[in-house]
Write an enzyme that holds these catalytic residues in place. Sequence first.
Site, PDB file in Angstrom:
ATOM      1  N   GLY A  10      66.465  47.296  56.193  1.00 42.68           N
ATOM      2  CA  GLY A  10      65.613  48.400  55.742  1.00 42.68           C
ATOM      3  C   GLY A  10      65.959  49.681  56.480  1.00 42.68           C
ATOM      4  O   GLY A  10      65.085  50.455  56.867  1.00 42.68           O
ATOM      5  N   SER A  12      67.579  52.281  55.378  1.00 38.55           N
ATOM      6  CA  SER A  12      67.870  53.427  54.516  1.00 38.55           C
ATOM      7  C   SER A  12      66.819  54.515  54.583  1.00 38.55           C
ATOM      8  O   SER A  12      67.097  55.682  54.300  1.00 38.55           O
ATOM      9  CB  SER A  12      68.006  52.949  53.067  1.00 38.55           C
ATOM     10  OG  SER A  12      66.858  52.219  52.687  1.00 38.55           O
ATOM     11  N   ARG A  13      65.606  54.141  54.944  1.00 39.36           N
ATOM     12  CA  ARG A  13      64.494  55.108  54.927  1.00 39.36           C
ATOM     13  C   ARG A  13      63.584  54.853  56.112  1.00 39.36           C
ATOM     14  O   ARG A  13      63.656  53.813  56.762  1.00 39.36           O
ATOM     15  CB  ARG A  13      63.643  54.905  53.667  1.00 39.36           C
ATOM     16  CG  ARG A  13      64.316  55.241  52.389  1.00 39.36           C
ATOM     17  CD  ARG A  13      63.343  55.190  51.221  1.00 39.36           C
ATOM     18  NE  ARG A  13      63.045  53.839  50.786  1.00 39.36           N
ATOM     19  CZ  ARG A  13      61.813  53.336  50.674  1.00 39.36           C
ATOM     20  NH1 ARG A  13      60.762  54.054  50.997  1.00 39.36           N
ATOM     21  NH2 ARG A  13      61.639  52.097  50.246  1.00 39.36           N
ATOM     22  N   ASN A  88      63.795  45.135  60.570  1.00 41.09           N
ATOM     23  CA  ASN A  88      62.824  46.200  60.300  1.00 41.09           C
ATOM     24  C   ASN A  88      62.242  46.161  58.886  1.00 41.09           C
ATOM     25  O   ASN A  88      61.097  46.540  58.688  1.00 41.09           O
ATOM     26  CB  ASN A  88      63.507  47.552  60.546  1.00 41.09           C
ATOM     27  CG  ASN A  88      62.732  48.686  59.917  1.00 41.09           C
ATOM     28  OD1 ASN A  88      61.730  49.154  60.465  1.00 41.09           O
ATOM     29  ND2 ASN A  88      63.165  49.132  58.744  1.00 41.09           N
ATOM     30  N   SER A 140      53.645  44.841  63.991  1.00 39.88           N
ATOM     31  CA  SER A 140      52.631  45.867  63.704  1.00 39.88           C
ATOM     32  C   SER A 140      51.429  45.547  64.574  1.00 39.88           C
ATOM     33  O   SER A 140      51.175  44.365  64.872  1.00 39.88           O
ATOM     34  CB  SER A 140      52.221  45.804  62.231  1.00 39.88           C
ATOM     35  OG  SER A 140      51.024  46.536  62.030  1.00 39.88           O
ATOM     36  N   TYR A 153      49.878  40.717  55.180  1.00 41.67           N
ATOM     37  CA  TYR A 153      50.722  41.521  56.081  1.00 41.67           C
ATOM     38  C   TYR A 153      50.468  41.133  57.554  1.00 41.67           C
ATOM     39  O   TYR A 153      51.414  40.948  58.332  1.00 41.67           O
ATOM     40  CB  TYR A 153      50.394  42.993  55.836  1.00 41.67           C
ATOM     41  CG  TYR A 153      51.228  44.005  56.569  1.00 41.67           C
ATOM     42  CD1 TYR A 153      52.484  44.377  56.092  1.00 41.67           C
ATOM     43  CD2 TYR A 153      50.748  44.630  57.726  1.00 41.67           C
ATOM     44  CE1 TYR A 153      53.237  45.342  56.753  1.00 41.67           C
ATOM     45  CE2 TYR A 153      51.486  45.592  58.384  1.00 41.67           C
ATOM     46  CZ  TYR A 153      52.736  45.948  57.894  1.00 41.67           C
ATOM     47  OH  TYR A 153      53.473  46.900  58.555  1.00 41.67           O
ATOM     48  N   ALA A 155      49.297  38.297  58.675  1.00 45.36           N
ATOM     49  CA  ALA A 155      49.811  36.941  58.909  1.00 45.36           C
ATOM     50  C   ALA A 155      51.322  36.986  59.123  1.00 45.36           C
ATOM     51  O   ALA A 155      51.854  36.328  60.027  1.00 45.36           O
ATOM     52  CB  ALA A 155      49.465  36.039  57.727  1.00 45.36           C
ATOM     53  N   ALA A 156      52.010  37.778  58.309  1.00 44.86           N
ATOM     54  CA  ALA A 156      53.469  37.883  58.452  1.00 44.86           C
ATOM     55  C   ALA A 156      53.831  38.520  59.797  1.00 44.86           C
ATOM     56  O   ALA A 156      54.744  38.047  60.487  1.00 44.86           O
ATOM     57  CB  ALA A 156      54.051  38.703  57.301  1.00 44.86           C
ATOM     58  N   LYS A 157      53.124  39.568  60.179  1.00 43.96           N
ATOM     59  CA  LYS A 157      53.462  40.264  61.434  1.00 43.96           C
ATOM     60  C   LYS A 157      53.090  39.423  62.652  1.00 43.96           C
ATOM     61  O   LYS A 157      53.800  39.431  63.667  1.00 43.96           O
ATOM     62  CB  LYS A 157      52.775  41.636  61.478  1.00 43.96           C
ATOM     63  CG  LYS A 157      53.268  42.616  60.402  1.00 43.96           C
ATOM     64  CD  LYS A 157      54.756  42.908  60.506  1.00 43.96           C
ATOM     65  CE  LYS A 157      55.199  44.015  59.576  1.00 43.96           C
ATOM     66  NZ  LYS A 157      56.649  44.268  59.630  1.00 43.96           N
TER      67      LYS A 157
HETATM   68  P1  NAP Z   1      59.436  52.219  54.193  1.00 49.58           P
HETATM   69  O1  NAP Z   1      59.523  53.679  54.461  1.00 49.58           O
HETATM   70  O2  NAP Z   1      58.675  51.726  52.992  1.00 49.58           O
HETATM   71  O3  NAP Z   1      60.932  51.627  54.176  1.00 49.58           O
HETATM   72  C1  NAP Z   1      61.129  50.268  53.932  1.00 49.58           C
HETATM   73  C2  NAP Z   1      62.581  49.916  54.084  1.00 49.58           C
HETATM   74  O4  NAP Z   1      62.722  48.506  53.905  1.00 49.58           O
HETATM   75  C3  NAP Z   1      63.482  50.562  53.045  1.00 49.58           C
HETATM   76  O5  NAP Z   1      64.737  50.808  53.650  1.00 49.58           O
HETATM   77  C4  NAP Z   1      63.604  49.483  51.979  1.00 49.58           C
HETATM   78  O6  NAP Z   1      64.797  49.576  51.198  1.00 49.58           O
HETATM   79  C5  NAP Z   1      63.642  48.246  52.852  1.00 49.58           C
HETATM   80  N1  NAP Z   1      63.238  47.002  52.175  1.00 49.58           N
HETATM   81  C6  NAP Z   1      62.053  46.700  51.621  1.00 49.58           C
HETATM   82  N2  NAP Z   1      62.075  45.464  51.100  1.00 49.58           N
HETATM   83  C7  NAP Z   1      63.319  44.963  51.342  1.00 49.58           C
HETATM   84  C8  NAP Z   1      63.979  43.755  51.043  1.00 49.58           C
HETATM   85  N3  NAP Z   1      63.369  42.755  50.392  1.00 49.58           N
HETATM   86  N4  NAP Z   1      65.265  43.606  51.428  1.00 49.58           N
HETATM   87  C9  NAP Z   1      65.911  44.585  52.076  1.00 49.58           C
HETATM   88  N5  NAP Z   1      65.338  45.761  52.393  1.00 49.58           N
HETATM   89  C10 NAP Z   1      64.066  45.950  52.030  1.00 49.58           C
HETATM   90  O7  NAP Z   1      58.747  51.442  55.410  1.00 49.58           O
HETATM   91  P2  NAP Z   1      58.499  51.907  56.936  1.00 49.58           P
HETATM   92  O8  NAP Z   1      57.157  52.536  57.003  1.00 49.58           O
HETATM   93  O9  NAP Z   1      59.676  52.603  57.479  1.00 49.58           O
HETATM   94  O10 NAP Z   1      58.351  50.467  57.612  1.00 49.58           O
HETATM   95  C11 NAP Z   1      59.428  49.825  58.273  1.00 49.58           C
HETATM   96  C12 NAP Z   1      58.875  48.628  59.036  1.00 49.58           C
HETATM   97  O11 NAP Z   1      57.866  49.058  59.948  1.00 49.58           O
HETATM   98  C13 NAP Z   1      58.192  47.574  58.131  1.00 49.58           C
HETATM   99  O12 NAP Z   1      58.478  46.281  58.609  1.00 49.58           O
HETATM  100  C14 NAP Z   1      56.724  47.873  58.301  1.00 49.58           C
HETATM  101  O13 NAP Z   1      55.915  46.741  58.063  1.00 49.58           O
HETATM  102  C15 NAP Z   1      56.697  48.307  59.772  1.00 49.58           C
HETATM  103  N6  NAP Z   1      55.519  49.107  60.125  1.00 49.58           N
HETATM  104  C16 NAP Z   1      55.291  50.312  59.518  1.00 49.58           C
HETATM  105  C17 NAP Z   1      54.167  51.038  59.880  1.00 49.58           C
HETATM  106  C18 NAP Z   1      53.840  52.372  59.256  1.00 49.58           C
HETATM  107  O14 NAP Z   1      52.755  52.917  59.542  1.00 49.58           O
HETATM  108  N7  NAP Z   1      54.705  52.955  58.458  1.00 49.58           N
HETATM  109  C19 NAP Z   1      53.277  50.516  60.840  1.00 49.58           C
HETATM  110  C20 NAP Z   1      53.549  49.297  61.417  1.00 49.58           C
HETATM  111  C21 NAP Z   1      54.680  48.585  61.073  1.00 49.58           C
HETATM  112  P3  NAP Z   1      64.883  50.560  49.900  1.00 49.58           P
HETATM  113  O15 NAP Z   1      64.993  51.970  50.421  1.00 49.58           O
HETATM  114  O16 NAP Z   1      66.114  50.129  49.188  1.00 49.58           O
HETATM  115  O17 NAP Z   1      63.638  50.339  49.131  1.00 49.58           O
END
Ligand code: NAP
Length: 241
Positions: A10, A12-13, A88, A140, A153, A155-157
């Site tokens: 993940g 890319s973003r 990630n 998380s 979510y 449970a997974a984390k």
């Molecule tokens: P995001 O902006 O939605 O980005 C998600 C990334 O994961 C994207 O690169 C996406 O690829 C990729 N992805 C999703 N499903 C996938 C799959 N099945 N296989 C491969 N790649 C996949 O999310 P984020 O906020 O940066 O979150 C990143 C991590 O931090 C996650 O694990 C999330 O649970 C954790 N987190 C986030 C927060 C928060 O507040 N944002 C808080 C706690 C924990 P595409 O671009 O191709 O869709």
Amino acid sequence: MSENLALVTGGSRGIGKACALHLAQAGYNVVINYAGNEEAAKQTVSELEALGVKAEAVKFDISNHDEAQEAVAKIIEKYGRIDVLVNNAGITRDGLFMRMSKENWDAVINTNLTGAFNVTQPVIKVMMKQRSGAIVNMASIVGIYGNAGQANYAAAKAGLIGFTKSLAKELASRNIRVNAVAPGFVQTDMTKSLDSAQIAEHIPLKRLGDADDIAGAVKFLAVDATYVTGQVLQVDGGLTI
Ligand code: NAP
């Protein structure tokens, strides 16, 4: 230039992209994985290359066991090693548990928890041969404290935290460190529907985190924290103190 390689799922973003950029700044060549958003992946690769490292985006679904294992095997074949793995990639499918569909339960567990299994297993094989490596899992604070509307979510984390500590014990003798970062609220696409001003009022540092805040902690655990393993670092602006 260092020939060490980091793999960020993940990447890319959002948080993953920031992790990739921080690791590139530390001299790592970086392979980012993504699920479908090719444009974002290409943009991230050019930002990584601009930092003077080798970079590549590899599309695979981490929740698909065979697809993920084959893709990781190809990466290892091409680069010969993986020094840092950041598990990630993650998704949310929020809703009260009473009405949660099996589909939304499975999607989150299969991506956020089983995805780490699928990617980590082939990676640790090469790390064990190298007798070195660092893994950082993106947990998380919800995995520690729970959250109404996020049973799948959380449970997974929480599972990812148990996974982190168990692998840390299994792999320490091979000089492989395994840690987790537990972010609070971070401004990314995942949280764009939330009322950030209202949330910020409850955070001691009075703001949501940004992706760089989390990436700094990931880089610290992956690269600098050479005597730290099995730990969960909460990066939440003080929300949970
Ligand atoms: P995001 O902006 O939605 O980005 C998600 C990334 O994961 C994207 O690169 C996406 O690829 C990729 N992805 C999703 N499903 C996938 C799959 N099945 N296989 C491969 N790649 C996949 O999310 P984020 O906020 O940066 O979150 C990143 C991590 O931090 C996650 O694990 C999330 O649970 C954790 N987190 C986030 C927060 C928060 O507040 N944002 C808080 C706690 C924990 P595409 O671009 O191709 O869709």
